[in-house]
Design a protein around this motif. Structure first.
Motif, PDB file in Angstrom:
ATOM      1  N   ARG A  85       0.481  29.809  48.713  1.00  0.00           N
ATOM      2  CA  ARG A  85       0.022  29.738  47.232  1.00  0.00           C
ATOM      3  C   ARG A  85      -1.620  29.958  47.122  1.00  0.00           C
ATOM      4  O   ARG A  85      -1.943  30.261  45.827  1.00  0.00           O
ATOM      5  N   ARG A  86      -2.292  30.329  48.197  1.00  0.00           N
ATOM      6  CA  ARG A  86      -3.783  30.741  47.909  1.00  0.00           C
ATOM      7  C   ARG A  86      -3.670  32.052  47.517  1.00  0.00           C
ATOM      8  O   ARG A  86      -4.733  32.837  47.049  1.00  0.00           O
ATOM      9  N   CYS A  87      -2.382  32.708  47.433  1.00  0.00           N
ATOM     10  CA  CYS A  87      -2.433  34.255  46.954  1.00  0.00           C
ATOM     11  C   CYS A  87      -2.322  34.223  45.301  1.00  0.00           C
ATOM     12  O   CYS A  87      -2.399  35.172  44.820  1.00  0.00           O
ATOM     13  N   GLY A  88      -2.268  33.091  44.865  1.00  0.00           N
ATOM     14  CA  GLY A  88      -2.070  33.045  43.291  1.00  0.00           C
ATOM     15  C   GLY A  88      -3.106  33.092  42.521  1.00  0.00           C
ATOM     16  O   GLY A  88      -4.073  33.657  42.986  1.00  0.00           O
ATOM     17  N   SER A  89      -3.183  32.608  41.304  1.00  0.00           N
ATOM     18  CA  SER A  89      -4.361  32.684  40.340  1.00  0.00           C
ATOM     19  C   SER A  89      -5.610  31.976  40.950  1.00  0.00           C
ATOM     20  O   SER A  89      -6.682  32.293  40.408  1.00  0.00           O
ATOM     21  N   ALA A  90      -5.567  31.163  42.157  1.00  0.00           N
ATOM     22  CA  ALA A  90      -6.823  30.449  42.515  1.00  0.00           C
ATOM     23  C   ALA A  90      -7.580  31.345  43.484  1.00  0.00           C
ATOM     24  O   ALA A  90      -8.524  31.092  43.853  1.00  0.00           O
ATOM     25  N   SER A  91      -6.838  32.610  43.787  1.00  0.00           N
ATOM     26  CA  SER A  91      -7.574  33.397  44.911  1.00  0.00           C
ATOM     27  C   SER A  91      -8.512  34.267  44.317  1.00  0.00           C
ATOM     28  O   SER A  91      -8.550  34.407  43.065  1.00  0.00           O
ATOM     29  N   LYS A  92      -9.125  35.095  45.115  1.00  0.00           N
ATOM     30  CA  LYS A  92     -10.043  36.168  44.679  1.00  0.00           C
ATOM     31  C   LYS A  92      -9.135  37.235  44.045  1.00  0.00           C
ATOM     32  O   LYS A  92     -10.080  38.233  43.410  1.00  0.00           O
ATOM     33  N   LEU A  93      -8.070  37.300  44.195  1.00  0.00           N
ATOM     34  CA  LEU A  93      -7.325  38.536  43.616  1.00  0.00           C
ATOM     35  C   LEU A  93      -6.966  38.383  42.350  1.00  0.00           C
ATOM     36  O   LEU A  93      -6.229  39.311  41.652  1.00  0.00           O
ATOM     37  N   TRP A  94      -7.223  37.172  41.578  1.00  0.00           N
ATOM     38  CA  TRP A  94      -6.754  36.992  40.336  1.00  0.00           C
ATOM     39  C   TRP A  94      -7.272  38.245  39.233  1.00  0.00           C
ATOM     40  O   TRP A  94      -6.325  38.431  38.408  1.00  0.00           O
ATOM     41  N   PRO A  95      -8.285  38.799  39.227  1.00  0.00           N
ATOM     42  CA  PRO A  95      -8.707  39.883  38.505  1.00  0.00           C
ATOM     43  C   PRO A  95      -7.529  41.144  38.628  1.00  0.00           C
ATOM     44  O   PRO A  95      -7.306  41.785  37.592  1.00  0.00           O
ATOM     45  N   ILE A  96      -7.243  41.277  39.792  1.00  0.00           N
ATOM     46  CA  ILE A  96      -6.230  42.635  40.046  1.00  0.00           C
ATOM     47  C   ILE A  96      -5.014  42.008  39.261  1.00  0.00           C
ATOM     48  O   ILE A  96      -4.351  42.882  38.603  1.00  0.00           O
ATOM     49  N   ALA A  97      -4.525  40.755  39.334  1.00  0.00           N
ATOM     50  CA  ALA A  97      -3.200  40.231  38.791  1.00  0.00           C
ATOM     51  C   ALA A  97      -3.341  40.427  37.284  1.00  0.00           C
ATOM     52  O   ALA A  97      -2.573  40.696  36.416  1.00  0.00           O
ATOM     53  N   PHE A  98      -4.621  40.023  36.361  1.00  0.00           N
ATOM     54  CA  PHE A  98      -4.815  40.167  35.215  1.00  0.00           C
ATOM     55  C   PHE A  98      -4.784  41.627  34.685  1.00  0.00           C
ATOM     56  O   PHE A  98      -4.121  41.987  33.754  1.00  0.00           O
ATOM     57  N   VAL A  99      -5.378  42.344  35.393  1.00  0.00           N
ATOM     58  CA  VAL A  99      -5.309  43.865  34.959  1.00  0.00           C
ATOM     59  C   VAL A  99      -3.933  44.467  35.041  1.00  0.00           C
ATOM     60  O   VAL A  99      -3.786  44.986  34.119  1.00  0.00           O
ATOM     61  N   LEU A 100      -3.150  44.023  36.059  1.00  0.00           N
ATOM     62  CA  LEU A 100      -1.878  44.612  35.919  1.00  0.00           C
ATOM     63  C   LEU A 100      -1.123  43.919  35.047  1.00  0.00           C
ATOM     64  O   LEU A 100      -0.249  44.451  34.182  1.00  0.00           O
ATOM     65  N   ALA A 101      -1.347  42.648  34.587  1.00  0.00           N
ATOM     66  CA  ALA A 101      -0.633  42.064  33.591  1.00  0.00           C
ATOM     67  C   ALA A 101      -0.799  42.684  32.146  1.00  0.00           C
ATOM     68  O   ALA A 101      -0.078  42.636  31.224  1.00  0.00           O
TER      69      ALA A 101
END
Length: 290
Positions: A85-101
């Motif tokens: 779950r640390r790979c989700g929105s709470a992780s440091k990768l959330w900007p990447i998820a936002f850009v892809l979305a």
């Protein structure tokens, strides 16, 4: 075999089918799809055609899938351990998820600006504003999720504000522009005069209600109690795909009717004069010569 490998097998199988260079399995259609998707990745450089922005709209309904690409890669990299779950929105990768979305929304925004530059029609800029408001609303959503998704502070308030504006904006555009419905003096109440699905008129009203409700599906994230956020996201993503499928029927219907009205799709184009008048003029000339 580890069950976590099956999604990779499925993705690999899909890639092989789509990129298969041999004629079977509709090679022309598969390569047409690849070419149209490649045009989406370079928006603004070429004139935007109907298939370009129609394909872009399809990808706008895949926010759930695109936003989960980086968490999925992170989960495979960490071996799907108990801390996945640390790979989700709470992780440091959330900007990447936002850009892809937001990539499809950004593409549609650029396409709308290009269409305005080509045609000078203000409606394209108004349509672009819809996608711009969507990007802002999703930004506050990802920020809220990154903060834990349980608080009701300033970020939550801004997310609700911009998401409400975006939902109203998008729903109004769906009904008034994409479907050309809600016409005040139409033969069918709140619809339009010409309907291709005239035997299923009640479905138009059902589609209006369903489209608006799903546009506001984001409210399921607000309650603190209830199903897990991942389950809610999956439900919201699934309903959005269903809404887009329904949207396609009436969007293509409206596009066809517009093409017919403007004689872009027809076998006969009316002449700017009457053949009867020409016949009378010829008879008069013959009488004069006699």
């Amino acid at each position: 075999m580890d069950p976590t490998y099956w999604p990779l097998v499925w993705l690999g199988f899909t890639a092989v089918i789509i990129l298969d260079p041999f004629p079977p399995l509709f090679k022309h259609s598969r390569y047409w799809l690849v070419s149209r998707i490649s045009r989406l990745l370079l928006p603004g450089f070429k004139r935007v055609e109907f298939t370009d922005f129609w394909m872009g709209d399809q990808f706008c309904s895949l926010v759930f899938s695109l936003s989960n690409l980086s968490p999925t890669i992170c989960a495979y990299a960490t071996g799907f351990n108990e801390d996945w779950r640390r790979c989700g929105s709470a992780s440091k990768l959330w900007p990447i998820a936002f850009v892809l979305a937001q990539l499809p929304l950004l593409i549609r925004l650029i396409q709308s600006i290009r269409r305005y530059m080509d045609s000078g029609l203000l409606t394209h800029l108004i349509n672009g504003g819809k996608y711009g408001s969507g990007i802002i609303s999703y930004l506050f959503y990802f920020l809220w999720r990154h903060q834990g998704g349980g608080g009701h502070g300033s970020v939550f308030a801004l997310w609700c504000l911009f998401n409400t504006a975006y939902s109203i904006y998008a729903s109004s555009w769906d009904l008034l522009m994409d479907w050309s419905l809600l016409q005040s003096h139409a033969k069918h109440v709140l619809l339009r005069n010409e309907l291709l699905y005239s035997n299923y008129i009640p479905l138009y009203y059902c589609a209006i209600v369903v489209n608006v409700l799903v546009r506001f599906i984001w409210v399921i994230y607000i309650p603190k109690q209830g199903p897990d956020f991942y389950l809610r996201s999956f439900i919201a993503g699934l309903l959005e795909v269903g809404r887009r499928t329904l949207w396609n029927f009436y969007r293509l219907e409206n596009e066809h009717l517009g093409n017919v009205d403007q004689y872009r799709v027809t076998r006969e184009v009316p002449l700017p004069y009457s053949l009867d008048d020409i016949g009378h003029d010829i008879d008069d000339d013959e009488d004069t010569q006699d």
